[in-house]
Motif scaffolding. Sequence first.
Motif, short mmCIF file in Angstrom:
data_model
loop_
_atom_site.label_atom_id
_atom_site.label_comp_id
_atom_site.label_asym_id
_atom_site.label_seq_id
_atom_site.Cartn_x
_atom_site.Cartn_y
_atom_site.Cartn_z
N UNK A 54 33.26 33.32 36.79
CA UNK A 54 33.66 34.72 36.77
C UNK A 54 33.98 35.22 38.18
N UNK A 55 33.30 34.65 39.18
CA UNK A 55 33.58 35.08 40.55
C UNK A 55 35.04 34.80 40.90
N UNK A 56 35.48 33.59 40.54
CA UNK A 56 36.85 33.23 40.90
C UNK A 56 37.84 34.05 40.08
N UNK A 57 37.57 34.21 38.81
CA UNK A 57 38.47 34.99 37.96
C UNK A 57 38.64 36.39 38.51
N UNK A 59 38.04 37.40 41.55
CA UNK A 59 38.71 37.42 42.86
C UNK A 59 40.22 37.35 42.69
N UNK A 60 40.67 36.61 41.68
CA UNK A 60 42.12 36.55 41.45
C UNK A 60 42.66 37.95 41.17
N UNK B 340 33.27 28.83 45.05
CA UNK B 340 34.15 29.54 44.10
C UNK B 340 35.39 30.10 44.79
N UNK B 341 35.31 30.32 46.13
CA UNK B 341 36.43 30.94 46.83
C UNK B 341 37.36 29.91 47.47
N UNK B 353 43.95 28.98 38.40
CA UNK B 353 43.48 29.48 39.68
C UNK B 353 43.01 28.30 40.54
N UNK B 354 42.94 27.12 39.93
CA UNK B 354 42.80 25.88 40.70
C UNK B 354 44.14 25.17 40.64
N UNK B 375 27.02 34.16 31.85
CA UNK B 375 27.41 35.57 31.73
C UNK B 375 27.66 35.90 30.27
N UNK B 379 36.06 36.70 29.49
CA UNK B 379 37.45 36.25 29.36
C UNK B 379 37.73 35.93 27.89
N UNK B 429 34.44 30.32 31.08
CA UNK B 429 34.20 30.97 32.37
C UNK B 429 32.78 31.50 32.45
N UNK B 430 32.27 31.95 31.30
CA UNK B 430 30.94 32.57 31.29
C UNK B 430 29.83 31.54 31.09
#
Lengths: 380, 450
Positions: A54-57, A59-60, B340-341, B353-354, B375, B379, B429-430
């Motif tokens: 979720x952090x990456x999502x 941040x996008x 994650x960043x 996003x990757x 989480x 999504x 994602x969660x």
Amino acid sequence: MKFLRRFLDKIKPSFEEDRKFGKLHSTFEGFETFLFVPKTVTAQGAHIRDSIDLKRTMSVVVISLMPCLLFGMWNTGFQYFKSLGMEQTFCQYFLFGFWKILPIIVVSYVVGLGIEFAFAQVRKHEINEGFLVSGILIPLIMPVDVPLWMVAIATAFAVILGKEVFGGTGMNIWNPALLARAFVFFAYPSQMSGDKNWIADGFTGATPLSMAASGTEKLTEQLPSASDLFIGFIPGSIGETSKLAILMGACILLFTGVASWRIMFAAAVGGLGMGWIFNLLALNPYMELPPYYHLLMGGFAFGVVFMATDPVSASQTATGKLIYGLLIGILIVIIRVLNPGFPEGAMLAILLMNTFAPLIDHYVVGANIRRRMKRAKTSI
Amino acid sequence: MSRVIKIRKGLNIRLQGAAEKFLTKASHAERYAVKPSDFKGVTLRLCVKQGDAVKAGTPVLYDKNNPAVKIVSPVSGVVETINRGDRRKLLEAVIKPDAEQVSEKFNISEDAVKNREQIINLMLEAGLWAYVIQRPYGIIANPNDKPKAIFISGFDSAPLTVDMDFLLAGREEHFQKGIDILAKLTDGKVHLGLSSEDYGSKLNKVKNAEITIFSGKHPAGNVGVQIHHISPVNKGDIVWTIDAQHVAMLGRFFTTGVYNADKVVALCGSKVKRPQYMHIIAGAAISSISEFIDNSSGNVRYINGDVLTGSNIGNDGYTGFYGNRISVIPEGDRYEFLGWAMPRLNKFSASRSYFSWLTPYKSYTQDTNLNGGERAFVVTNQYEKVLPMDIYPVYLLKAILAENIEKMEQLGIYEVIEEDLALCEFVCTSKIEVQSIIRRGIDLMIKEMS
């Protein structure tokens, strides 16, 4: 980074439940997981998990909002000096806007994250990343002159009553950022009517939407040109003016697959379609406005790209997303054109459809259930 | 011409360490074990004591509710220890093998293989009944049921894909025999799903079975997905499924009359020195293959089965009764600064996003890190992209969490087992534990419906 890791490992025990800083356990954990992906391994089920989290999502989404934010900063300065009849350099425009907007962002994050941290601690949950996006969205849909205390109250309202009472991110019914906007809109109508916009002290400029609502004839001649509307040389809320910047954000969101193309596409179709139907009726000048103006004016584009696509408050099924998006597009234009009380329709249309999204899904899932029942009957 | 079904949704997780087409024999293990945790839907009791001598094929466990269902010893030897866990829960019966192996023998007459009752009795007697899995619920079938049809997936699509054609090479006759036997067990058809990618598959020539060709990504090779597209399970339906290798083992038993737990598995994963296929006896201690494992850097995880659905057997555990592969991958028990960043070019992800989508031919090393924290559902439409079934997975999961039996039924609980939604769990994602929620739902259904 070994040093940082060692430091964290050293102070970690004092944040355990019953230790000295136990009350800050969630906060510590939030910062720790921000700095380091935890060493948690899968305990059951699939042994490998996707690298996405979720952090990456989130941040996008924040990255995709950057063009809007940067343009908003520049435009704030530009509109200010334009109203004073002064020419300035690019940097001066930008810096003026930067110092005007930064406090709003800081207030929004401090208030919102503070509440999130407190709730996470009480619930003994990990801190949820949802507010990273809300925290930047809230300033972007506020007018530049919004008093900071108002931002604080609106943020608190949105986070507590819009999200936490339902159980936190993922459980909320309405988009928290829009709720903050709706709160200031209805709680402080004199400052926030949406038809006039602060530019400089003692000087307000009518937004294109209010011009359109009060316009008499030949609206396209009175309104800013379509290219100005597109690039964003107009007064308005901080993030909404430049459709170009929004489009850049939309590209990032669609390309990474973070936001639903179905919602954006359907909403654009809905807006254009409704505009076209009004063209056919052509009862007043607003109805005669070319449909694409609706996409360029006000919060349509910003709302559709960044707010309507919020996965939590939108429809969850693929078919539902199309219906949901379409109705948002239609409703925005209807509210704008037919309702004299509210020049801006995007906020209300999206909040309204947020409310009805579960109903749409109910029928879409219902169709799936009926298919299954029918199949069972025919096979007997 | 067989029917061709195109599966449009799914995901191929490209991992390093797929097995080469090279077959060896694992060295004899020092210990073998029978583990109740391998078997679903049965309550197993011991029928041997510590110190008892057993042959390969001698019953070790039986089902409390249906004592005819037995689990047998894979080797001949002595029951060395009975390991128990909390509240004396039976974990495993460990058998020390004899140097000279003796197997139980069964008399299989010509008539026996023509009669449904006799086939079932022989299978029960020889401990082969556990091969037969029932849908709904994915549990060991009840021998008293009459299934609507029997389904076999003739190919594998899970990560580190096993080549079933290679796995079964040289055993085509046994496979055909197994199909013939299974055809006697149902009034309906025996369905065999094959992949469109190997038209040259020897399984293509199998008789007595309805062949359907599937094309598409994982989970196209899952039997549950194939059932859903051929003839979905409705309320009240019962179908049986059986693993392709077990079909060949069944055929071998009815040809020779001797119990034999030898099977071929793919030893694969990025922590295997030379990934390959090998003969192994089900239940062998994992230490017997330790020479193939590279555990020089960091911890490794031994998985019986594939990396999405298999079970963690630990580095002193035993291989399982089911499964055609042993996957060995690195544990992800380390911190990653700002992971994650980062661009993380060396990570595989279904998300754009990757960047792994830019290199469609590259395979990746994936460890067991959770890559995030759990989480709430945020999504949407993520599961649907990897689940080629007409099912709304999130709604089904929520119905299970709410323990709403009627909704679970309506939303398709009869059509799925854990493995069908394993990819949903991977992409989530969660980080929601999808498979264990599904199993909880199935357990609840079994309880409420009995």
